[in-house]
Design a protein around this motif. Structure first.
Motif, PDB file in Angstrom:
ATOM      1  N   HIS A  65       0.815  -1.216   0.000  1.00 20.95           N
ATOM      2  CA  HIS A  65       0.000   0.000   0.000  1.00 20.95           C
ATOM      3  C   HIS A  65       0.851   1.271   0.000  1.00 20.95           C
ATOM      4  CE1 HIS A  65       1.094  -0.721   4.145  1.00 20.95           C
ATOM      5  NE2 HIS A  65       0.714   0.495   4.476  1.00 20.95           N
ATOM      6  N   ILE A  66       2.203   1.132  -0.067  1.00 18.69           N
ATOM      7  CA  ILE A  66       3.074   2.306  -0.122  1.00 18.69           C
ATOM      8  C   ILE A  66       4.022   2.181  -1.312  1.00 18.69           C
ATOM      9  CG2 ILE A  66       2.962   2.675   2.374  1.00 18.69           C
ATOM     10  CD1 ILE A  66       5.772   1.499   2.589  1.00 18.69           C
ATOM     11  N   THR A  67       4.646   3.291  -1.682  1.00 18.52           N
ATOM     12  CA  THR A  67       5.565   3.273  -2.817  1.00 18.52           C
ATOM     13  C   THR A  67       6.817   2.487  -2.469  1.00 18.52           C
ATOM     14  OG1 THR A  67       6.741   5.274  -2.130  1.00 18.52           O
ATOM     15  CG2 THR A  67       4.769   5.571  -3.497  1.00 18.52           C
ATOM     16  N   TYR A  68       7.521   2.034  -3.512  1.00 20.37           N
ATOM     17  CA  TYR A  68       8.740   1.259  -3.261  1.00 20.37           C
ATOM     18  C   TYR A  68       9.819   2.133  -2.631  1.00 20.37           C
ATOM     19  CZ  TYR A  68      12.326  -2.311  -3.867  1.00 20.37           C
ATOM     20  OH  TYR A  68      13.310  -3.242  -3.634  1.00 20.37           O
ATOM     21  N   GLU A  69       9.880   3.397  -3.004  1.00 19.39           N
ATOM     22  CA  GLU A  69      10.846   4.310  -2.395  1.00 19.39           C
ATOM     23  C   GLU A  69      10.624   4.402  -0.894  1.00 19.39           C
ATOM     24  OE1 GLU A  69      10.592   4.876  -6.591  1.00 19.39           O
ATOM     25  OE2 GLU A  69       8.998   5.024  -5.066  1.00 19.39           O
ATOM     26  N   ALA A  70       9.362   4.480  -0.469  1.00 21.87           N
ATOM     27  CA  ALA A  70       9.048   4.543   0.958  1.00 21.87           C
ATOM     28  C   ALA A  70       9.420   3.234   1.650  1.00 21.87           C
ATOM     29  CB  ALA A  70       7.566   4.846   1.152  1.00 21.87           C
ATOM     30  N   GLU A  71       9.161   2.116   0.971  1.00 20.73           N
ATOM     31  CA  GLU A  71       9.520   0.812   1.550  1.00 20.73           C
ATOM     32  C   GLU A  71      11.023   0.706   1.788  1.00 20.73           C
ATOM     33  OE1 GLU A  71       9.526  -3.927   0.253  1.00 20.73           O
ATOM     34  OE2 GLU A  71       8.177  -2.530  -0.770  1.00 20.73           O
ATOM     35  N   LEU A  72      11.820   1.147   0.829  1.00 17.38           N
ATOM     36  CA  LEU A  72      13.278   1.074   0.987  1.00 17.38           C
ATOM     37  C   LEU A  72      13.762   1.979   2.115  1.00 17.38           C
ATOM     38  CD1 LEU A  72      14.469   0.972  -2.740  1.00 17.38           C
ATOM     39  CD2 LEU A  72      14.239  -0.934  -1.139  1.00 17.38           C
ATOM     40  N   LYS A  73      13.123   3.140   2.284  1.00 13.87           N
ATOM     41  CA  LYS A  73      13.487   4.024   3.396  1.00 13.87           C
ATOM     42  C   LYS A  73      13.198   3.360   4.737  1.00 13.87           C
ATOM     43  CE  LYS A  73      12.765   8.453   1.008  1.00 13.87           C
ATOM     44  NZ  LYS A  73      11.907   9.670   0.935  1.00 13.87           N
ATOM     45  N   ILE A  74      12.056   2.692   4.819  1.00 13.88           N
ATOM     46  CA  ILE A  74      11.680   2.005   6.062  1.00 13.88           C
ATOM     47  C   ILE A  74      12.688   0.908   6.390  1.00 13.88           C
ATOM     48  CG2 ILE A  74       9.973   0.441   7.079  1.00 13.88           C
ATOM     49  CD1 ILE A  74       7.824   2.067   5.537  1.00 13.88           C
ATOM     50  N   LYS A  75      13.079   0.137   5.391  1.00 13.32           N
ATOM     51  CA  LYS A  75      14.005  -0.965   5.627  1.00 13.32           C
ATOM     52  C   LYS A  75      15.398  -0.453   5.999  1.00 13.32           C
ATOM     53  CE  LYS A  75      11.411  -4.367   2.990  1.00 13.32           C
ATOM     54  NZ  LYS A  75      11.312  -5.274   1.838  1.00 13.32           N
ATOM     55  N   THR A  76      15.826   0.619   5.365  1.00 15.13           N
ATOM     56  CA  THR A  76      17.108   1.217   5.730  1.00 15.13           C
ATOM     57  C   THR A  76      17.072   1.698   7.178  1.00 15.13           C
ATOM     58  OG1 THR A  76      17.524   1.921   3.457  1.00 15.13           O
ATOM     59  CG2 THR A  76      18.736   3.067   5.193  1.00 15.13           C
ATOM     60  N   GLN A  77      15.968   2.362   7.549  1.00 15.17           N
ATOM     61  CA  GLN A  77      15.848   2.867   8.916  1.00 15.17           C
ATOM     62  C   GLN A  77      15.782   1.736   9.928  1.00 15.17           C
ATOM     63  OE1 GLN A  77      16.094   6.184   9.559  1.00 15.17           O
ATOM     64  NE2 GLN A  77      16.296   5.541  11.700  1.00 15.17           N
ATOM     65  N   ARG A  78      15.169   0.619   9.532  1.00 11.94           N
ATOM     66  CA  ARG A  78      15.098  -0.535  10.442  1.00 11.94           C
ATOM     67  C   ARG A  78      16.497  -1.039  10.784  1.00 11.94           C
ATOM     68  NH1 ARG A  78      12.734  -6.591   9.144  1.00 11.94           N
ATOM     69  NH2 ARG A  78      13.376  -7.508  11.126  1.00 11.94           N
ATOM     70  N   VAL A  79      17.371  -1.131   9.772  1.00 17.71           N
ATOM     71  CA  VAL A  79      18.743  -1.570  10.020  1.00 17.71           C
ATOM     72  C   VAL A  79      19.473  -0.555  10.898  1.00 17.71           C
ATOM     73  CG1 VAL A  79      20.967  -2.096   8.952  1.00 17.71           C
ATOM     74  CG2 VAL A  79      18.846  -2.905   7.888  1.00 17.71           C
ATOM     75  N   ARG A  80      19.335   0.737  10.569  1.00 20.73           N
ATOM     76  CA  ARG A  80      20.004   1.783  11.348  1.00 20.73           C
ATOM     77  C   ARG A  80      19.528   1.781  12.797  1.00 20.73           C
ATOM     78  NH1 ARG A  80      22.840   6.095   9.822  1.00 20.73           N
ATOM     79  NH2 ARG A  80      22.153   5.947   7.641  1.00 20.73           N
TER      80      ARG A  80
END
Length: 545
Positions: free
Chosen positions: A85-100
């Motif tokens: 339900h979200i853009t792929y750009e937003a998904e990648l930001k979420i995953k990057t932030q999860r690792v950080r």
């Protein structure tokens, strides 16, 4: 204090590791699936615990700019994809932030050298493996799809955007065959009926397709008709097999396979290597992103052709073999004997002559290298989701490789393990998240750790193998490892009973009643001389006598 069924307005400010939005009510965090950061919404409380609660999206007041129209009608109830339900750009930001976040909060790290996440070229049709549970609907008809979140309730599915289109065609042909043949459906509670799962694999590069029917029995009604219908619907198909699983278990595959038509394996190419893939064999489900991950791991390894590379948790050898041509020598270590055998076959099939695979863990590999007077220059580790045991990290540090490349499938256990590595005087040089499974909450990470400063041309670290503490490497070989050693060296298969007899003969004390008969009058077969000699050699090899 909030309570169940309360309604409140809130803004989603962050995401959980599982892909639910986070908002607050009365100072308590509330987790809401299907939301996005920036959503202003009405939330209904569905469950309240001591420190947090769970909610359901009742009304979307102001949508997040990250929102997009979901392209799958069952993404919500299925639960496999949490970000459609979200853009792929937003998904990648979420995953990057999860690792950080994991590295900062769990590991306590600052100024993390994060590189951009490696996003996938496509969010859809990337999986090369699919296993669909089969059950009966309320009206008595077959249903097949995916389990709903936290349940064994099947969501009937006719297409999945993560699977290749060829799987949809095969599944529809299978449904049509079941109606014509009347073959029974497995009932999990009663342990009756035949059809349990439809399991499919395909080669992204080869185009080969394997269809496997998991059955509670050895025979199917109308097998010839099944073969005909599948071949007509899927011209790409190269093999049709029945997997026999009569066990009361949640494990999908049984041990025995029977080929109905074609061959029981498929071929595919990964990092210029060809792999033969059976239903049981491990193979990365997103081949394209696996190549991206392996290439990043190879970049971090910085091999020049002069190094000994140790691949721990090597599985079937894919990561190590992808780097073997750049190393002087590859040594893989894996505790599962069948995986080690597959790794050896993969090396032979690809004419890799500088690779050796050992059945054992990190301590086994360290002991063998120590006895040979060798040391690994670079170690690659790809542990399971639980991460590394503390003793494994201690052993790796004792071997003093100049670089460690850590491939992780869980940011939380990665952060915990990196904290121990830094305590062992290893520095985090680079961190790259990799999106192996778009649409889902999962994220992989590749980390480069080094002893001292990393130079792209040369690394020099002074050490001595005599510094290594080998005292903990004795008396810990498992029965599986002893059997593997005997089989490898002599071709003989030995039982646990025979191993126990020889261990007792050499004064190795077993725990009470281990491999002993229940009755004192029970006659035990005596270990033959040739097997006794082979077991004795294995005990010496493992330093147990």
């Amino acid at each position: 204090m909030i309570k169940k069924n309360d309604l409140f307005e809130a803004e989603i400010t962050a995401m959980t590791a599982e892909g639910s939005g986070i908002c607050r009510a009365d100072g308590m965090a509330v987790f809401v699936p299907g939301t996005a950061v920036g959503d202003r919404c009405v939330v209904r409380v569905v469950k309240v615990l001591k420190k947090y609660a769970f909610g359901r999206l009742e009304e979307l007041l102001t949508p997040s700019p990250d929102r997009t129209t979901p392209d799958c009608s069952i993404a919500g109830p299925c639960g496999g994809c949490v970000y459609r339900h979200i853009t792929y750009e937003a998904e990648l930001k979420i995953k990057t932030q999860r690792v950080r976040d994991a590295l900062e909060r769990i590991g306590g790290f600052e100024n993390i050298p994060m590189e951009p996440i490696l996003g996938a070229p496509s969010r859809t049709r990337y999986r090369n493996k699919c296993q669909l549970p089969i059950g009966l609907s309320k009206n008595g008809e077959m249903q097949m799809g995916f389990y709903a979140v936290n349940s064994h309730r099947i969501i009937d599915t006719h297409t999945c955007l993560l699977q290749p289109e060829v799987f949809d065609r095969a599944a529809e042909a299978f449904r049509a065959w079941q109606k014509l043949s009347g073959e029974s459906i497995y009932d999990e509670a009663a342990h009756s009926g035949v059809l349990r799962h439809l399991y499919m694999r395909c080669g992204e590069k080869s185009g080969e397709v394997l269809v496997c029917i998991v059955a509670n029995g050895a025979k199917l009604h109308g097998e010839d008709l099944l073969v005909k219908m599948l071949r007509e619907a899927v011209p790409e198909i190269t093999g049709i097999v029945v997997n026999i699983n009569r066990e009361r278990t949640n494990v999908v595959l049984g041990r025995e396979l029977r080929t109905l038509w074609g061959k029981p394996t498929i071929r595919d190419t990964l990092c210029r290597l060809e792999f033969e893939i059976s239903p049981h064999a491990f193979y990365q489900v997103n081949r394209t992103q696996a190549e991206a991950l392996y290439n990043k791991a190879a970049e971090y390894a910085g091999l020049t052709g002069a190094e000994t590379l140790l691949d721990l948790y090597c599985g079937t050898g894919t990561i190590g073999l992808s780097m073997a041509s750049r190393a002087k020598k590859l040594i893989g270590a894996e505790i599962i004997p069948s995986a080690v055998e597959n790794a050896r076959k993969n090396a032979a099939h690809n004419h890799v002559t500088n690779a050796e695979f050992l059945c054992g863990d990190a301590k086994d590999a360290a002991r063998i290298l120590y006895e040979r007077g060798e040391r690994p220059d670079i170690i690659v580790i790809d542990p399971p989701r639980k991460g590394c045991d503390a003793a494994v990290i201690t052993t790796i540090a004792a071997m003093r490789p100049t670089r460690v490349v850590y491939v992780s499938c869980d940011p939380a256990t990665l952060a915990r393990d990196l904290k121990q590595f830094t305590a062992e005087n290893y520095n985090i040089e680079a961190v790259t998240p990799v999106d192996m499974f778009p649409g889902t909450a999962h994220v992989e990470t590749v980390v480069l750790l080094s002893k001292g400063e990393v130079d792209s041309k040369k690394v020099r670290v002074e050490f001595s193998l005599e510094d290594m503490d080998m005292s903990g490497f004795q008396n810990d070989a498992t029965y599986s490892q002893i059997k593997e050693r005997v089989l490898q060296q002599t071709g003989l298969k030995v039982s646990s009973l025979y191993i126990a007899q020889i261990k007792q003969k050499h004064g190795i004390i077993e725990r009470e009643n281990y491999n002993k008969p229940k009755s004192e009058n029970t006659r035990q077969p005596k270990c033959p001389p040739e097997k006794e000699a082979a077991i004795t050699e294995a005990l010496k090899y493992f330093g147990m006598i």
